[in-house]
Design a protein around this motif. Structure first.
Motif, PDB file in Angstrom:
ATOM      1  N   SER A  41       3.417  15.229  -4.675  1.00 42.24           N
ATOM      2  CA  SER A  41       2.928  14.192  -3.454  1.00 42.24           C
ATOM      3  C   SER A  41       4.476  13.562  -2.731  1.00 42.24           C
ATOM      4  O   SER A  41       5.312  13.664  -3.302  1.00 42.24           O
ATOM      5  N   PRO A  90       8.466   8.937   3.973  1.00 46.04           N
ATOM      6  CA  PRO A  90       7.878   9.618   3.124  1.00 46.04           C
ATOM      7  C   PRO A  90       8.862  10.465   2.108  1.00 46.04           C
ATOM      8  O   PRO A  90       9.769  11.000   2.719  1.00 46.04           O
ATOM      9  N   GLN A 119       0.576  11.534   0.655  1.00 45.21           N
ATOM     10  CA  GLN A 119       0.230  12.898   1.098  1.00 45.21           C
ATOM     11  C   GLN A 119       0.288  13.942  -0.030  1.00 45.21           C
ATOM     12  O   GLN A 119       1.180  14.444  -0.644  1.00 45.21           O
ATOM     13  N   ALA A 168       0.769  -1.239  -0.075  1.00 47.15           N
ATOM     14  CA  ALA A 168       0.110  -0.100   0.024  1.00 47.15           C
ATOM     15  C   ALA A 168       0.831   1.200   0.046  1.00 47.15           C
ATOM     16  O   ALA A 168       1.904   1.260   0.299  1.00 47.15           O
ATOM     17  N   ASP A 219      -4.695  12.436   3.827  1.00 46.63           N
ATOM     18  CA  ASP A 219      -3.654  11.409   3.558  1.00 46.63           C
ATOM     19  C   ASP A 219      -4.615  10.160   2.753  1.00 46.63           C
ATOM     20  O   ASP A 219      -5.536   9.918   3.418  1.00 46.63           O
ATOM     21  N   GLN A 220      -3.886   9.763   1.376  1.00 46.93           N
ATOM     22  CA  GLN A 220      -4.694   8.621   0.793  1.00 46.93           C
ATOM     23  C   GLN A 220      -4.039   7.307   1.056  1.00 46.93           C
ATOM     24  O   GLN A 220      -2.881   7.281   1.040  1.00 46.93           O
ATOM     25  N   ASN A 221      -4.806   6.324   0.841  1.00 46.10           N
ATOM     26  CA  ASN A 221      -4.257   4.976   1.116  1.00 46.10           C
ATOM     27  C   ASN A 221      -4.593   4.284  -0.220  1.00 46.10           C
ATOM     28  O   ASN A 221      -5.966   4.151  -0.520  1.00 46.10           O
ATOM     29  N   GLN A 222      -3.558   3.953  -0.897  1.00 45.75           N
ATOM     30  CA  GLN A 222      -3.743   3.133  -2.002  1.00 45.75           C
ATOM     31  C   GLN A 222      -3.296   1.836  -2.221  1.00 45.75           C
ATOM     32  O   GLN A 222      -1.931   1.738  -1.713  1.00 45.75           O
ATOM     33  N   GLN A 276       0.977   5.237   0.965  1.00 46.45           N
ATOM     34  CA  GLN A 276       0.337   6.267   1.818  1.00 46.45           C
ATOM     35  C   GLN A 276       0.792   7.582   1.194  1.00 46.45           C
ATOM     36  O   GLN A 276       1.947   7.939   1.110  1.00 46.45           O
ATOM     37  N   ARG A 335       4.261   0.985   2.382  1.00 48.88           N
ATOM     38  CA  ARG A 335       3.935   0.014   3.285  1.00 48.88           C
ATOM     39  C   ARG A 335       3.718  -1.474   2.923  1.00 48.88           C
ATOM     40  O   ARG A 335       2.651  -1.689   2.208  1.00 48.88           O
ATOM     41  N   ALA A 389       8.255  -0.464   6.080  1.00 47.68           N
ATOM     42  CA  ALA A 389       7.653   0.699   5.469  1.00 47.68           C
ATOM     43  C   ALA A 389       8.894   1.750   5.134  1.00 47.68           C
ATOM     44  O   ALA A 389       9.960   1.447   5.720  1.00 47.68           O
ATOM     45  N   VAL A 411       5.261  10.163  -0.866  1.00 43.99           N
ATOM     46  CA  VAL A 411       4.763   8.962  -0.981  1.00 43.99           C
ATOM     47  C   VAL A 411       5.510   7.906   0.098  1.00 43.99           C
ATOM     48  O   VAL A 411       6.811   7.921   0.229  1.00 43.99           O
TER      49      VAL A 411
END
Length: 1024
Positions: A322, A360, A297, A293, A306-309, A295, A327, A357, A324
């Motif tokens: 952004s 960012p 920003q 995934a 924050d987006q979780n994709q 995360q 994780r 992880a 990134v």
């Protein structure tokens, strides 16, 4: 008796007894040797077996105990055997005699016999001692020649002694050559139940007790080999249950075994010499990725959380700017994880349990990342995880205007509903409409040029809004052309608006709108003519079938079927034309130049088209089908079909003739209104020239200030447009007279030619361009009067009814007026809503609200005029309620108040008008049917009108293009006239000397003096 037996006993000779003693002595010696050898041999064999076993494997305790017990049992058995023979059950002479007898067969049974005689305890009655002695001594004498000791064999004892000696020698050799293993084996043998570790000649080091290997994948295992004696085996074996052994050579004290892939838990046995080690092998699946995934920003300007994709296809697309953080979660607890970017060095990642992880970071462009990890069992991922990270710019929003033609036209008083949609990849910030206006008329106030709304949240990716767009509210004058675009913005800093395509909207004057409606109706009539031609074809085909006596029935049926299909197609075509005509008339009702009687005439035609398409034409097609089924053999069916088709054709021809008359009246009306419009424009230009004369009089064109130059340039363009329109009107009037031969049109056309109207208007434009404004103003006023007079000559006379309200009186025209009034009230409501959304400065808001209040007052006056024409007591209350609602609306608008109270009042007014319309329809249904000018039922006609007005279409402008099949003999007014180019006729001389000093004119020409007199005369009238 006993005493008697004792005296008669016989003893063996002493020599014979000594021979038996010698045998016994030797036998004891031999058997003792055997016993000792057996005891020693059993113990030594037991020990040696354990020693050899320990060389082969780690002899388990039970086997050690068995070997020890076996050796001890052999020793005990040998000792017990000797003791039984020599202690517990010692041999007597009889046993010794048997032994000797086996050696010396010649003595036979005699030796045994004399032994038994000597040992006989009871004798028979005829017993003879002498005979006994004689027999004993005879055998004893014979036995003296034999050596009884030779009857004891020693070969077995010797062999056992030799075997014991060999065993003892081997035992000694072991302890001499291998003292440590020997002593270890002795301890393990002597103490079978004790935990004494096995001593091996070879030892293995470096092997784990448990080995985790990849499931189903070959693996290797390595060990260090240590030799502790002269024996150095060079081959190692790996043994797996139920599989072939794996061998490998020992090199430099090291060995590595390659083991095939395993799928089940097992124990690997490694052997080198007498060394054996076991490794518990546990095949385990490699740690696999369960989830990856990102995360994200997003940039701060987006105002997104924050987006979780979840990443599933090995790629990540992020917007520029952004941050990134990745994780990953794997199937097992991790011990380490690494990430490599491109060709760079791997960097350790933060791990937590079964997750890893990254920190960012902002990706730049495109990056290829590679991930590897190792779990707590020591297994790594089967293949590196590759992830492509790419950035893309924040895409601009995409606005779109839906359900709207690119070129359209509308009245200035109309309100347009414009549906604008916008979507963005992150969020629409605002959206709206922007427009630019081009007009020949100078703007009277600063016109609004855009309308927009803000979205409620930053995450609204799609936004839709229906904008109300009113030329009158936005102060766009009629005769203007508007280039309108939709726009949208997102939250990207300093980004320009995203625009839709340009939509051209022509704001029509009532005269232009009337002419366009006439063209549309003319196009409809051309298509109705095509319907009539097809109906003629159908009638001709039926006549041909009826008159063809020799035609085969199958051919008749085929032709009838084709005619039936043509009739149904004609019905569909006429129905479509009826619907299109209704739309046109609904649009025409917005134009005040269309009188109620003209609208009524055309709606009657639409109603007749509808009846034909829905009733008579399907009935004719049904009759043709009946005739087809009988193949035309039934004269009655054929005659019925023919009669119905002919009736339809006659009605179409009547309607066409009547519509042509209406079209002539409509064209006459539009020509008159357009002439009146040109006259009004001339009057307006004259007034503007007169008002500006105090600032422009006496100045040469080049001396005019820029503002006045611009003003006069606008007037010149307006005059040029009027001149061009006059040219068009003159040409249309000439053609209209040639077609209709109506005297009025010929008279007006002749007067326009005789007065050189086109040239004179062009000359006046030149005068305005040369700043001869006062004279031009006077002439323009005269031309305005002429145009108004010409329009009065052409204006068709109204044929509408009086509507006095008597029983059976036709109220259709009053109903049309109310329908128009309701539509105007709806426009007023939309304009009020629009003003409330875009109030602008307070003074402008007050001014525009007052203008809307004036519109409401005018509508109230129209309502009063309609009421006067319908003095029906049962409708007075409804008229009063409607008037009160209008008055309340006007009060709110004057305050000014354009919010909810005004909207509720306007809704109440619209509802009251709808109730009034329904009441008039109800009165028409209750009263006796009256004959309408269209020879129909007025109640039915009124119902048709109401239904037509109630159909959807509010806020819809019409496409600015001619209909198919229409003709435009007079051209179209949908385009704005451009400015006049070249020199204008009537331009003044360039060499005039005009000076200005102290507000007086010196050496003024004669035309200036006339103009000044007119100017001052106008000033005096204005003061009065």
């Amino acid at each position: 008796m006993a005493e008697y037996d004792d005296k008669l006993s016989v003893a063996l000779p002493e020599d014979l007894r000594r021979q038996f003693v010698e045998v016994e002595r030797r036998l004891k010696r031999v058997e003792t040797t055997v016993a000792v050898c057996c005891v020693a041999g059993g113990l030594m064999v037991s020990f040696l077996a354990l020693f050899v076993s320990d060389r082969l494997w780690d002899t388990p305790g039970w086997l050690r105990w068995t070997l020890w017990a076996g050796g001890l049992a052999a020793a005990v058995a040998a000792g017990a055997f000797w003791a039984r023979r020599w202690v517990w059950q010692r041999r007597d002479l009889r046993a010794l005699a048997n032994l000797v007898q086996k050696k010396y067969r010649r003595l036979g049974d005699r030796l045994l016999g004399i032994v038994e005689l000597s040992n006989e305890q009871h004798h028979n009655a005829n017993f003879s001692p002498a005979l006994y002695h004689a027999a004993i001594f005879q055998v004893a004498d014979e036995a003296k020649g034999y050596d009884f000791s030779q009857s004891v064999g020693t070969s077995g004892a010797r062999k056992l002694s030799m075997l014991a000696a060999v065993l003892a020698a081997g035992l000694a050799l072991i302890f001499v050559a291998l003292p440590h293993p020997g002593w270890n084996a002795f301890l393990r043998w002597a103490l079978p139940m004790a935990h004494v570790s096995r001593y091996t000649l070879v030892t293995l080091e470096g092997l784990p007790a448990e080995l985790i290997v990849a499931h189903g994948e070959p693996f290797s295992i390595a060990a260090t080999v240590n030799y502790h004696s002269f024996w150095k085996p060079g081959r190692a074996l790996g043994l797996w249950p139920r599989q072939q052994a794996v061998a490998s050579n020992v090199q430099n004290g090291k060995v590595r075994l390659q083991i095939p892939g395993q799928v089940e838990n097992g124990v690997l046995e490694v052997r080198v010499g007498d060394a054996k080690a076991t490794v518990s092998v546990r095949p385990t699946y490699r740690p696999s990725l369960q989830e990856l995934a990102a995360q994200i920003q997003l940039p701060d300007y987006l105002r997104y959380p924050d987006q979780n994709q979840i990443l599933q296809n090995g790629s990540l697309l992020a917007v520029e700017g952004s941050k990134v953080a990745l994780r990953g979660k794997v199937s097992r607890e991790l011990s380490s994880a690494l990430m490599q970017s491109g060709e760079g060095n791997p960097a350790p990642l933060k791990i937590e349990g079964d997750s890893f992880a990254t920190s960012p970071s902002k990706p730049e462009g495109m990056a290829d990342l590679t991930f590897n990890w190792q779990d707590h069992l020591g297994l790594t991922n089967a293949a590196p995880l590759r992830l492509s990270v790419q950035t893309q710019p924040d895409a601009p929003p995409v606005p779109e205007i839906t359900d709207m033609p690119r070129d359209m036209a509308m009245l200035n008083s109309d309100v347009l509903n414009i549906r604008l949609q916008a979507h963005d990849d992150f969020g629409v910030r605002d959206l709206g409409l922007a427009w630019q206006m081009t007009s020949d008329s100078p703007p009277t106030a600063i016109a609004t040029t855009e309308a927009k709304i803000q979205t409620s949240t930053t995450q609204e990716k799609e936004k839709e809004r229906v904008f109300l767009w009113s030329p009158s509210v936005f102060r766009i004058p009629a005769g203007s052309t508007v280039e309108l675009t939709g726009f949208a913005r997102d939250y990207f800093p300093a980004r320009e608006r995203s625009l839709t395509s340009v939509y051209n909207i022509r704001i029509l004057t009532p005269e232009e709108h009337a002419e366009m409606m006439r063209q549309r109706l003319e196009g409809l009539m051309a298509q109705v003519e095509e319907v009539t031609r097809l109906q003629e074809k159908i009638v001709a085909g039926l006549n041909e079938i009826k008159d063809a006596d020799k035609m085969q029935p199958a051919q008749k049926a085929s032709l009838l079927g084709q005619n039936k299909e043509d009739q149904l197609q004609n019905a569909n075509n006429l129905g479509d034309l009826s619907k299109e005509g209704e739309n046109t008339m609904r649009e025409a009702m917005k134009n005040p130049l269309f009188k109620e009687d003209a609208i009524r005439q055309w709606t009657q035609s639409m109603q007749q088209w509808q009846k034909l398409s829905q009733q008579k034409m399907p009935a004719a097609a049904s009759a043709m089908q009946s005739a087809q089924q009988s193949s035309g053999s039934e004269p009655k069916d054929m005659a019925d079909a023919q009669q119905k088709a002919e009736d339809i054709l006659q009605e179409l021809e009547k309607m066409e003739n009547k519509a042509n008359q209406h079209m002539d009246d409509l064209q006459a009306m539009t020509l008159a209104q357009r002439l009146r419009k040109v006259g009004g424009e001339e009057k307006e230009i004259a007034g503007q020239l007169f008002d500006s004369a105090s600032n422009t009089i006496g100045l040469l064109p080049r001396q005019l200030p820029p503002k006045l130059k611009q003003f006069e340039g606008t007037l010149v363009r307006g005059q040029s447009a009027a001149q061009k329109q006059t040219t068009v009107l003159q040409s249309e009037l000439s053609r209209f007279f040639e077609r209709t031969q109506k005297p009025g049109y010929g008279e007006v056309s002749k007067e326009m030619k005789d007065t050189h109207a086109t040239d004179e208007l062009d000359r006046l434009g030149g005068m305005i361009d040369n700043n001869i404004g006062l004279e031009a103003s006077v002439n323009l006023g005269q031309w305005s009067t002429r145009f108004q007079a010409w329009a009065d000559k052409l204006e068709p006379k109204s044929s509408g009814g009086s509507g006095k309200g008597k029983s059976g009186t036709d109220l259709t025209e009053q109903l049309i007026a109310l329908l128009r009034l309701r539509d105007n009230e709806g426009n007023l409501r939309d304009e009020t809503t629009l003003l409330d959304q875009d109030k602008g400065p307070p003074d402008s808001y007050q001014q525009r609200a007052t203008s809307l209040a004036g519109t409401q007052d005018k509508l109230a006056g129209d309502l009063e005029g309609i009421h006067e024409k319908v003095p029906m007591e049962q409708l007075d209350a409804a008229f009063t309620d409607t008037a009160e609602a209008m008055k309340q609306t006007q009060t709110f608008l004057k305050q000014p108040q354009t919010g909810q109270p005004a909207d509720e009042a306007e809704v109440k007014t619209i509802d009251a008008l709808s109730d009034l319309i329904n009441l008039i329809n109800e009165q028409a249904q209750k009263g006796k049917p009256s004959s309408s000018p269209g020879n129909g039922n007025s109640a039915e006609e009124m119902q048709f009108l109401t239904q037509m007005a109630n159909k959807p279409g509010k806020g819809k402008a019409f496409a600015n293009q001619p209909n198919r099949g229409s003709s435009s003999p007079g051209g179209t007014t949908s385009r704005v006239g451009g400015p006049q180019t070249g020199s204008a006729t009537g331009k003044g001389a360039d060499d005039r000397s005009v000076k200005q000093a102290a507000g007086a004119m010196q050496n003024a020409p004669a035309e200036f003096r006339d103009a000044l007199e007119n100017y001052y005369h106008g000033l005096e009238k204005s003061r009065q």
